[in-house]
Motif scaffolding. Structure first.
Motif, short mmCIF file in Angstrom:
data_model
loop_
_atom_site.label_atom_id
_atom_site.label_comp_id
_atom_site.label_asym_id
_atom_site.label_seq_id
_atom_site.Cartn_x
_atom_site.Cartn_y
_atom_site.Cartn_z
N UNK A 75 12.44 12.18 6.92
CA UNK A 75 11.16 12.39 6.90
C UNK A 75 10.48 13.15 5.19
N UNK A 76 11.78 13.30 4.41
CA UNK A 76 10.99 13.91 2.95
C UNK A 76 10.14 12.49 2.21
N UNK A 77 11.40 11.57 2.70
CA UNK A 77 10.14 10.18 1.93
C UNK A 77 9.39 9.55 2.42
N UNK A 78 9.15 10.16 4.00
CA UNK A 78 7.92 9.12 4.31
C UNK A 78 6.84 10.11 3.82
N UNK A 79 6.92 11.62 4.12
CA UNK A 79 6.08 11.84 2.74
C UNK A 79 5.87 12.25 0.99
N UNK A 80 6.25 10.91 0.67
CA UNK A 80 6.50 11.39 -0.55
C UNK A 80 6.48 11.60 -1.78
N UNK A 81 6.52 11.58 -2.71
CA UNK A 81 7.06 12.37 -3.74
C UNK A 81 5.54 11.91 -4.68
N UNK A 82 3.92 11.84 -4.53
CA UNK A 82 3.73 11.53 -5.38
C UNK A 82 2.81 11.28 -6.82
N UNK A 83 3.61 12.74 -7.11
CA UNK A 83 3.83 12.97 -7.97
C UNK A 83 4.76 12.59 -9.20
N UNK A 84 5.96 12.21 -9.29
CA UNK A 84 6.89 11.67 -10.03
C UNK A 84 6.72 10.25 -9.13
N UNK A 85 6.00 9.59 -8.32
CA UNK A 85 5.78 8.10 -7.99
C UNK A 85 4.55 7.79 -9.38
N UNK A 145 -1.60 12.63 -4.15
CA UNK A 145 -1.54 12.34 -3.09
C UNK A 145 -1.63 10.55 -3.04
N UNK A 146 -1.89 9.41 -2.16
CA UNK A 146 -1.21 8.10 -2.21
C UNK A 146 -2.59 7.74 -2.15
N UNK A 147 -4.03 8.63 -2.26
CA UNK A 147 -5.39 8.45 -2.61
C UNK A 147 -5.71 7.54 -4.31
N UNK A 205 0.93 -1.16 0.04
CA UNK A 205 -0.20 -0.02 0.12
C UNK A 205 0.85 1.20 0.19
N UNK A 206 0.20 2.30 -0.46
CA UNK A 206 1.44 3.80 -0.58
C UNK A 206 2.21 4.06 0.68
N UNK A 207 1.15 4.62 1.59
CA UNK A 207 1.76 4.46 2.94
C UNK A 207 2.66 3.53 3.13
N UNK A 208 2.10 2.61 3.65
CA UNK A 208 3.35 1.64 3.96
C UNK A 208 4.53 1.50 3.01
N UNK A 209 4.33 1.70 2.17
CA UNK A 209 5.83 1.18 1.26
C UNK A 209 6.65 2.52 1.42
#
Length: 423
Positions: A230-240, A359-361, A41-45
């Protein structure tokens, strides 16, 4: 802790801001394929990636030494130069994140450092041999090596599993993806977190807080590791989204092959002190894995935009850094002006990004499901000579077209009798 002046404090804080942007900008490198295939799942990852980035930051300082001791000459470098380099790197990271392009944070930092150094003391301050052997050559070779390895690995996995149960193999490869994604995250920490360690160490040497040739102090290692985590945890969702869905559609076998190949290349380069781009390596692995499946395709329009961003990274960050260095060297007011410009620019980019939130959703949603990717020349040519499957809409339409073209003219003896009129 070393004696820190106000200017050095500004530089250190700015470096940690860059490290933070590096974290969410490069989260896609480790987790995009894992998220897109549903292995995690996105947040777990992103939580898993953040922890392993932090651990990886403590494994080596070879890349940090390449940045602090090898890329530019320490003598003559002032803290203002480091600040200007970071401004160029941060702004490029945020702009490419805004448009969802996986560019290189590493090259943005190095481009900024080179541009600010040249503006300050000239080309003599840059070690050209190090730039060529440890930056430019790996930038070209690493994605090719990772891509070829991923393509061969993907083809091998499909060949080995051709007689196995599809559901069982997919489940196994999803588990393998989790392990390989963790390895990429660990490798990212050993490579990218060290770049910020190196830049902070260089600033401390330039400001007289450390003697030339020093290794990063422990507090620098800890703070850099925490910032990138910390930056990794917030997630760069656009690039993901771009890495996971925009370049190619991956199955678990391909995701496992891409991540394992990328992690191997990154870890090997970290031990050798090569400051390569994890973005280049992971993108090469994704494209190679995409071509490793029979019928798999790469969306070359997206890849072309990505390649263009790669080519622009060094000069663009360098030009912004050179301009920032010119202003910062004017005195304290120049330093404050550069810092204020950076804060205002970051805020402006963030506000623009809120117009269309990713975002993760919704990270696995297509940008526009009703607008398919335009077919390339090769894809069009293959489709033109490949007969459609029997019973498909295309086959039925094609058969109808042939009947229309070859139907005998009215009155021809070979013509079938006219159908009876419907009642």
């Amino acid at each position: 802790m070393e004696h820190i002046t106000l200017l050095l404090a500004i530089v250190v804080v700015t470096a940690l801001v860059f490290d933070f942007t590096n974290g969410f900008h490069d989260t896609a490198n480790a987790m995009a394929t894992t998220i897109s295939t549903g292995a995690l799942k996105p947040k777990t990852a992103v939580a898993m990636s953040a922890v392993l980035n932090l651990v990886g930051a403590f494994l080596s300082v070879e890349v940090a030494n390449t940045i602090s001791k090898g890329l530019v000459n320490e003598e003559g470098i002032q803290p203002e130069v480091i600040l200007a380099a970071l401004v160029g790197a941060i702004l490029w990271n945020l702009l490419t994140w805004l448009v969802g392009l996986p560019s290189s944070s590493s090259h943005a930092l190095m481009g900024g450092l080179i541009g600010a150094t040249v503006a300050s003391i000239g080309f003599s301050g840059v070690n050209g041999g190090v730039v060529v052997t440890k930056v430019l050559i790996p930038a070209i070779a690493a994605p090719i090596v990772a891509g070829v390895a991923a393509m061969l690995a993907a083809r091998l996995t499909y060949r080995l599993d051709r007689n196995a149960d599809a559901k069982t193999t997919e489940k196994g490869y999803r588990a393998g993806q989790i392990a390989s994604a963790g390895l990429v995250s660990l490798a990212h920490g050993t490579n990218d977190a060290q770049k910020t360690m190196g830049i902070i160490t260089l600033a401390l040497v330039a400001g007289g807080a450390l003697v030339p040739g020093s290794n990063p102090p422990l507090w620098v290692i800890v703070s850099a590791g925490l910032a990138i985590a910390l930056g990794t945890y917030l997630g760069g969702w656009r690039i993901i989204r771009t890495m996971g869905k925009g370049l190619t559609d991956l199955q678990p076998q391909q995701g496992f092959a891409a991540q394992t190949s990328a992690a191997t290349v990154i870890l090997a380069s970290s031990n050798l002190g090569y400051s390569l781009s994890t973005t280049h390596v992971c993108s090469g692995g994704v494209m190679g894995a995409g071509l490793g499946r029979k019928g798999g395709v790469v969306r070359w329009s997206t890849a072309t935009r990505m390649f263009a961003a790669w080519g622009l990274t060094l000069p663009a960050a360098g030009l912004v850094a050179a301009g920032a260095e010119f202003v910062a060297r004017q005195g304290d007011w120049g330093v404050y002006l550069v810092a204020g410009f950076l804060v205002a620019s970051c805020l402006g980019i963030w506000l623009v990004s809120r117009r269309q939130v990713v975002d993760h959703t919704n990270v696995n949603d297509d940008d526009d499901e009703n607008t398919p990717e335009p077919a390339g020349v090769v894809t069009t040519a293959i489709a033109a000579v490949t007969p459609p499957p029997a019973g498909s809409v295309a086959a039925v339409a094609d058969e109808g077209l042939k009947t229309t073209i070859h139907a005998p003219a009215p009155g021809d003896p070979a013509a079938p009798p006219a159908p009876a009129a419907a009642v």
